[in-house]
Scaffold this active site. Structure first.
Site, short mmCIF file in Angstrom:
data_model
loop_
_atom_site.label_atom_id
_atom_site.label_comp_id
_atom_site.label_asym_id
_atom_site.label_seq_id
_atom_site.Cartn_x
_atom_site.Cartn_y
_atom_site.Cartn_z
N PHE A 140 -0.89 -5.52 7.61
CA PHE A 140 -1.32 -6.50 8.34
C PHE A 140 -0.74 -7.88 8.16
O PHE A 140 -0.78 -8.36 8.89
CB PHE A 140 -2.93 -6.57 8.39
CG PHE A 140 -3.63 -7.12 9.33
CD1 PHE A 140 -3.61 -6.28 10.50
CD2 PHE A 140 -4.29 -8.33 9.39
CE1 PHE A 140 -4.43 -6.92 11.65
CE2 PHE A 140 -5.09 -9.02 10.47
CZ PHE A 140 -4.96 -7.90 11.62
N TRP A 143 0.79 -1.24 -0.02
CA TRP A 143 0.21 0.08 0.11
C TRP A 143 0.93 1.16 0.14
O TRP A 143 1.95 1.32 0.77
CB TRP A 143 -0.81 0.14 1.35
CG TRP A 143 -2.07 -0.73 1.09
CD1 TRP A 143 -2.36 -2.06 1.88
CD2 TRP A 143 -3.37 -0.76 0.37
NE1 TRP A 143 -3.27 -2.76 1.38
CE2 TRP A 143 -4.12 -1.70 0.49
CE3 TRP A 143 -3.99 0.40 -0.27
CZ2 TRP A 143 -5.50 -2.07 -0.17
CZ3 TRP A 143 -5.08 -0.01 -0.97
CH2 TRP A 143 -5.84 -1.07 -0.59
N LEU A 175 3.28 2.24 5.31
CA LEU A 175 2.71 3.44 5.51
C LEU A 175 1.12 3.11 5.90
O LEU A 175 0.50 2.59 4.97
CB LEU A 175 2.81 4.43 4.42
CG LEU A 175 2.05 5.66 4.59
CD1 LEU A 175 2.54 6.49 5.66
CD2 LEU A 175 2.09 6.54 3.16
N VAL A 176 0.89 3.25 7.01
CA VAL A 176 -0.65 2.95 7.41
C VAL A 176 -1.45 4.20 7.63
O VAL A 176 -0.95 5.00 8.54
CB VAL A 176 -0.56 2.04 8.80
CG1 VAL A 176 -2.14 1.75 9.37
CG2 VAL A 176 0.22 0.77 8.67
N VAL A 177 -2.16 4.39 6.75
CA VAL A 177 -3.23 5.71 6.66
C VAL A 177 -4.34 5.46 7.03
O VAL A 177 -5.12 4.42 6.61
CB VAL A 177 -2.77 6.38 5.50
CG1 VAL A 177 -1.30 6.85 5.09
CG2 VAL A 177 -3.42 5.64 4.39
N ARG A 192 -9.93 1.95 11.70
CA ARG A 192 -9.14 2.96 12.59
C ARG A 192 -7.67 2.53 12.15
O ARG A 192 -7.27 1.21 12.45
CB ARG A 192 -9.24 2.86 14.05
CG ARG A 192 -10.68 3.54 14.50
CD ARG A 192 -10.63 4.93 14.40
NE ARG A 192 -9.68 5.76 15.19
CZ ARG A 192 -9.58 6.79 15.13
NH1 ARG A 192 -10.48 7.59 14.61
NH2 ARG A 192 -8.58 7.67 15.95
N HIS A 242 1.70 16.03 0.09
CA HIS A 242 2.11 15.17 0.88
C HIS A 242 2.72 13.96 0.41
O HIS A 242 3.45 13.51 1.12
CB HIS A 242 0.61 14.64 1.44
CG HIS A 242 0.17 15.51 2.71
ND1 HIS A 242 -0.78 15.25 3.58
CD2 HIS A 242 0.64 16.78 3.20
CE1 HIS A 242 -0.91 16.01 4.56
NE2 HIS A 242 -0.14 16.89 4.26
#
Length: 151
Positions: free
Chosen positions: A50, A17, A73-75, A81, A120
């Site tokens: 995950f 991701w 990168l967990v957004v 959540r 960003h």
């Protein structure tokens, strides 16, 4: 920090991701380890953060690696959540490290604010270059310290 053995073997597991950003950390991680004398770096890719802990556990169980690093990168995707995902992953990595006695390093990052726009994306791409270098330095320092305990 003394140089690592050229025979040290390290893996990095990265989530795909936002691969355009995460791969900056992988590239800088590899480059920094080469500067430190580590040439045996294997890269593994998984769909998302995950999926990282299971592969890390299997890699640790193989006994082939002196250390295993991770990058993701967990957004906030708006579905669940993202803090929960990142926390679950990092806790699982700590469990693997302690149970398998193989150093595991987390580059699983969860920004407070990330938006899908060029500013960003560019900012986080630069940030991940730095994080990859810092991750490599942490691996090198820890492996050097652990090796000194065996002497």
């Amino acid at each position: 920090m003394s140089p690592l053995s050229i025979s040290s073997r390290v893996a990095i597991v990265s989530a795909q991701w936002h691969a355009d950003i995460v791969d900056r950390a992988v590239e800088s991680f590899q480059a920094r380890l080469r500067e430190l004398g580590v040439v045996n770096v294997d890269v593994y890719r998984v769909p998302g953060a995950f999926e990282i802990p299971l592969l890390v556990r299997r890699l640790a169980a193989s006994g082939r690696y002196d250390g295993i690093a991770t990058s993701a990168l967990v957004v906030d995707g708006g579905i669940y959540r993202h803090e929960f995902v990142a926390q679950s992953v990092v806790e699982a990595l700590m469990t693997v490290q302690l149970e398998m006695d193989t150093p595991v390093f987390s580059g699983v990052l969860t920004p407070h604010h990330f938006h899908e726009h060029e500013e960003h994306r560019n900012q986080f791409s630069r940030h991940f270059v730095t994080k990859g270098e810092e991750l490599a330095d942490a691996v090198a320092s820890t492996l050097t310290t652990l090796a000194s305990l065996q002497a």
